[in-house]
Design a protein around this motif. Sequence first.
Motif, PDB file in Angstrom:
ATOM      1  N   TRP B 133       0.828  -1.197   0.000  1.00  0.00           N
ATOM      2  CA  TRP B 133       0.000   0.000   0.000  1.00  0.00           C
ATOM      3  C   TRP B 133       0.859   1.241   0.000  1.00  0.00           C
ATOM      4  CZ3 TRP B 133      -3.984  -0.978   4.514  1.00  0.00           C
ATOM      5  CH2 TRP B 133      -4.840  -2.019   4.134  1.00  0.00           C
ATOM      6  N   ARG B 134       0.342   2.260  -0.707  1.00  0.00           N
ATOM      7  CA  ARG B 134       1.004   3.549  -0.638  1.00  0.00           C
ATOM      8  C   ARG B 134       0.512   4.287   0.613  1.00  0.00           C
ATOM      9  NH1 ARG B 134       3.759   4.762  -5.335  1.00  0.00           N
ATOM     10  NH2 ARG B 134       3.204   3.452  -7.101  1.00  0.00           N
ATOM     11  N   GLY B 135       1.152   5.427   0.848  1.00  0.00           N
ATOM     12  CA  GLY B 135       0.868   6.199   2.051  1.00  0.00           C
ATOM     13  C   GLY B 135      -0.596   6.443   2.352  1.00  0.00           C
ATOM     14  N   LYS B 138      -2.418   3.491   3.780  1.00  0.00           N
ATOM     15  CA  LYS B 138      -1.938   3.141   5.123  1.00  0.00           C
ATOM     16  C   LYS B 138      -2.548   4.104   6.137  1.00  0.00           C
ATOM     17  CE  LYS B 138       2.586   3.093   4.100  1.00  0.00           C
ATOM     18  NZ  LYS B 138       4.046   2.897   4.309  1.00  0.00           N
ATOM     19  N   ASN B 139      -2.578   5.381   5.770  1.00  0.00           N
ATOM     20  CA  ASN B 139      -3.153   6.379   6.679  1.00  0.00           C
ATOM     21  C   ASN B 139      -4.605   6.052   6.985  1.00  0.00           C
ATOM     22  OD1 ASN B 139      -0.706   7.654   6.372  1.00  0.00           O
ATOM     23  ND2 ASN B 139      -1.465   9.131   4.862  1.00  0.00           N
ATOM     24  N   SER B 166       7.672   8.771   8.595  1.00  0.00           N
ATOM     25  CA  SER B 166       6.898   8.971   7.361  1.00  0.00           C
ATOM     26  C   SER B 166       5.393   8.945   7.613  1.00  0.00           C
ATOM     27  CB  SER B 166       7.329   7.933   6.328  1.00  0.00           C
ATOM     28  OG  SER B 166       6.768   8.232   5.079  1.00  0.00           O
ATOM     29  N   ASP B 167       4.655   8.440   6.646  1.00  0.00           N
ATOM     30  CA  ASP B 167       3.194   8.509   6.705  1.00  0.00           C
ATOM     31  C   ASP B 167       2.616   8.007   8.022  1.00  0.00           C
ATOM     32  OD1 ASP B 167       3.695   8.161   3.514  1.00  0.00           O
ATOM     33  OD2 ASP B 167       1.817   9.202   3.917  1.00  0.00           O
TER      34      ASP B 167
END
Lengths: 250, 309
Positions: B133-135, B138-139, B166-167
């Motif tokens: 998953w990209r940021g 995930k957020n 990071s995220d």
Amino acid sequence: MEAAEPGNLAGVRHIILVLSGKGGVGKSTISTELALALRHAGKKVGILDVDLCGPSIPRMLGAQGRAVHQCDRGWAPVFLDREQSISLMSVGFLLEKPDEAVVWRGPKKNALIKQFVSDVAWGELDYLVVDTPPGTSDEHMATIEALRPYQPLGALVVTTPQAVSVGDVRRELTFCRKTGLRVMGIVENMSGFTCPHCTVSPGGCRGGEAAPGRWGPWAVLGSPPSPRSAPASSPGAAERSWPSSPGCPS
Amino acid sequence: MEEVPHDCPGADSAQAGRGASCQGCPNQRLCASGAGAAPDPAIEEIKEKMKTVKHKILVLSGKGGVGKSTFSAHLAHGLAEDENTQIALLDIDICGPSIPKIMGLEGEQYVEDNLGVMSVGFLLSSPDDAVIWRGPKKNGMIKQFLRDVDWGEVDYLIVDTPPGTSDEHLSVVQYLAAAHIDGAVIITTPQEVSLQDVRKEINFCRKVKLPIIGVVENMSGFICPKCKKESQIFPPTTGGAELMCQDLEVPLLGRVPLDPLIGKNCDKGQSFFIDAPDSPATLAYRSIIQRIQEFCNLHQSKEENLISS
């Protein structure tokens, strides 16, 4: 697969990624050792450090504080020797202060990684070793997308013996399969330790060339050790062997 | 907001909705209107949810593999030894969720009656499933964990994080902003390669105004199970955590030696304290846990004084 446009990676013969789902297993150490071993074998090597939050490679090669300069084809990588046989690019060189945190969300990280791939004037290289952060996220996807036109040779996946590492590495292998990245091999690092006081291996496998008090070499033993003295943060590096991988062309 | 363009500048950036990569994104108009810059309503929702959670502790490190998850798990085990204390352990390492393994959980979420765990690891159907998953995605998961999990009455919520700044780290700090985090425990190992990343983490905490409870130096010496003598596997060539803490003026909570039984117990999903109650590592852990409790209680009574005055 689309052909690579002539660009800054056009002169790079082979690209190897060093991955692990798990942090702290020795990706950067192994990337460094691999690069040094290849250089020892007479190859021209570049190291691309795409761990933007925790760039370890400059320190491991004693290159902290070096500056990155512009040239006509973009950024010049940092050369570690006069012969320019080993070069390096890392976000570590772009920070104003070494303790400065790179607190970026995914899109900004993706953009820098794209620049590292397209805007660094690597020149003619036999090997480009790409050190990655732990995980299967933005940095990994951005790196693979940017490198795909240049057909990377494959990935070395690093683990340690514990179950938590192996668990993350299984996921990393799935990631490689899903992204079409060939797995050249798995390296089990920190495979055992020989206590310097009693010189009896405390339950770990000793490995053939471990000096007393050092970590054992990787599970697959092979060719001559790196001639470079171990950086302080990498005990036993000089005693380690680099496995001769059949998938790794000479 | 599941699918975002690969070069999404971020909904809260100045370029939101205006960048070249925004063309064609279903949320472009929303972002361009400035809606992305407005505070996320989830922050208030999470604040409400967190009213029943007394203390929130983040376990961080810039560096991977220093023992964050191991420490988080054992902090949870140690605190949960008091049956009257309710502990929740939240694992927000989305790509590399180690907590289920270390806590010996396959799918069930309660280790003991008073110790509950949440991790993306429970949502994966196979151990080989990768979370790629990209940021932004995930957020979203982290937001769901904080807002949609019924935490109930909890004395300590321990949040285990992935390495980096990071995220995940920005998100957890952002989402818990209104709910108040007691502080962060930062884990390192003695060598400079770890310390250099940990200094960045300390600066991150300062940047986002996250209080630092202190630093734990893990794998601080190895005790041979045969001869019982200590040797340094990760030599503190630049002064270790002690010097770093002095330089950066953060407390050093303690040093935990590397005991092979720790790793073995984590592999089996058991508490190391039960297997090796007299190990120097256990004693170190207990002292550190006590200091963390003292910090949290001091903080709580300061807040109570403020409210009553």
